[in-house]
Design an enzyme around this catalytic site. Sequence first.
Site, PDB file in Angstrom:
ATOM      1  N   GLY A  53      43.075  34.550  30.536  1.00  0.00           N
ATOM      2  CA  GLY A  53      43.525  35.873  30.948  1.00  0.00           C
ATOM      3  C   GLY A  53      44.151  35.828  32.332  1.00  0.00           C
ATOM      4  O   GLY A  53      44.930  34.930  32.677  1.00  0.00           O
ATOM      5  N   SER A  54      43.765  36.793  33.174  1.00  0.00           N
ATOM      6  CA  SER A  54      44.430  36.956  34.470  1.00  0.00           C
ATOM      7  C   SER A  54      44.101  35.882  35.491  1.00  0.00           C
ATOM      8  O   SER A  54      44.728  35.851  36.556  1.00  0.00           O
ATOM      9  CB  SER A  54      44.105  38.329  35.053  1.00  0.00           C
ATOM     10  OG  SER A  54      44.810  39.338  34.361  1.00  0.00           O
ATOM     11  N   VAL A  55      43.175  34.985  35.206  1.00  0.00           N
ATOM     12  CA  VAL A  55      43.013  33.822  36.084  1.00  0.00           C
ATOM     13  C   VAL A  55      44.337  33.053  36.146  1.00  0.00           C
ATOM     14  O   VAL A  55      44.632  32.372  37.131  1.00  0.00           O
ATOM     15  CB  VAL A  55      41.866  32.920  35.599  1.00  0.00           C
ATOM     16  CG1 VAL A  55      41.779  31.626  36.413  1.00  0.00           C
ATOM     17  CG2 VAL A  55      40.526  33.660  35.691  1.00  0.00           C
ATOM     18  N   LYS A  57      47.065  34.189  36.845  1.00  0.00           N
ATOM     19  CA  LYS A  57      47.838  34.657  37.997  1.00  0.00           C
ATOM     20  C   LYS A  57      47.693  33.725  39.202  1.00  0.00           C
ATOM     21  O   LYS A  57      48.611  33.608  40.012  1.00  0.00           O
ATOM     22  CB  LYS A  57      47.423  36.083  38.371  1.00  0.00           C
ATOM     23  CG  LYS A  57      47.826  37.134  37.335  1.00  0.00           C
ATOM     24  CD  LYS A  57      47.367  38.518  37.739  1.00  0.00           C
ATOM     25  CE  LYS A  57      47.904  39.589  36.796  1.00  0.00           C
ATOM     26  NZ  LYS A  57      47.348  39.512  35.436  1.00  0.00           N
TER      27      LYS A  57
END
Length: 433
Positions: A53-55, A57
């Site tokens: 997921g947003s890790v 980023k």
Amino acid sequence: MDNDFLARTAARFAIPGAAVGVFHNGQEHYFTHGVTSVENPLPVTEDTLFLLGSVTKTYTATAIMRLVAQGQIELDAPVRRYVPELRLADDRSFTVRQLLNHTSGLDWGTLVDTGEGDDALRRHVDELATLKLIGDVGERPSYSQSGFNLAGRIIENVAGQTYEQAMASLLLEPLGLGDTHFDRDAVMTRRFAVGHEKGEVARPWRHWRANNPGGGIAASVADLLAWARFHLGDGDGIDLAAMRVPTAVLRGSNLGDAIGVGWFLREIDGVQAIGHGGSSNGQFAELLIVPSLGFAVVAVANQGPDGIPFNQAVVRQALEDHAGLLDRDPEPLPYDAEAASEVVGGYDNDAMVMSIEDTNGLVLEVLIRPEIRASAEMELPADHAPFPMGLLPRDEYVITAGAFSGQRGFFTRDADGVIVGVDLAGRMFGRVR
């Protein structure tokens, strides 16, 4: 921290499969539990791939910093220098740094599938002309998935490759991250976890390609810990210290006290830490690094809605056992009917609707917008049950139970002192009733 603790905690939160990695005193420690899927079960190992997921980023931001180190990008240059095709609802200009610290004023994102072709990100950027703008540039942080997808388009244009090819050449290959992938064809030839929602396999496994820069990586916990160790090192020419310098202050947020470049920054028990969480369809990841102690912990789990509190419990136990640090939620103020009446109402943004009700105690509910759920071409994650919440000083609040227990946020007032908005998980909801 041991496998018995992991098994007990997984049972408490009904997690089918999980993996944890801890780096401390120069040593790596791995703990695993359960299976990859309740339908086609294989044991989870430290090499099993999970969606982060947003890790993701943190990888996108680091790739930008690699290009900064190579003299190809300037953090304080306008984004349109690198993405001249960008069109928005107004003529605002923001910098690469403001994109990476969520202060561009872009809303969370669009839900348009722009396909799996090499033009997916370009087509996503075309969709940003329809994206709601929720504040002036630099006014306040507001978490934006599309903002990081736009950062991915910067990488494409500067590197002259697709985002995924550029990420491989800039980071994954030089760092030897052989179990970190965007490509589903690469994932499916390895052991990988699938997401679950309330005991059922969650489909689709991953959403569309244009979301890769903001949330598309699949990696093993061993590779994720190697990524954390890279950020504890010398950076291989990348200025990692600059990524940890506060660039925007966060208020009432369990994400952190501030945002650096791609990292959330916070203090834990008097010690500075950096981190990022992530969620995808029934899969959840958490990464936390304490640079001064040479400590890192990573946790991945494959069940919603409780993957987030599971990862939080695991990370906190690892912090206590290995680093001697205590991480606790703030205590809410005693219930006050008059204060509660100020916040009761309805709020929304482009993707979700929120209601706050008072039943002798405040309760918050967040739902995917009905029209979005009705028109979705694929199954969306299940909505969460309502959460009890308590007020904190300075117009802040904390969720006190449920999947987002410990989640903090704050209310915004207008010039007359009337509450006109609420922030949850770095996303702004405007008041509608």
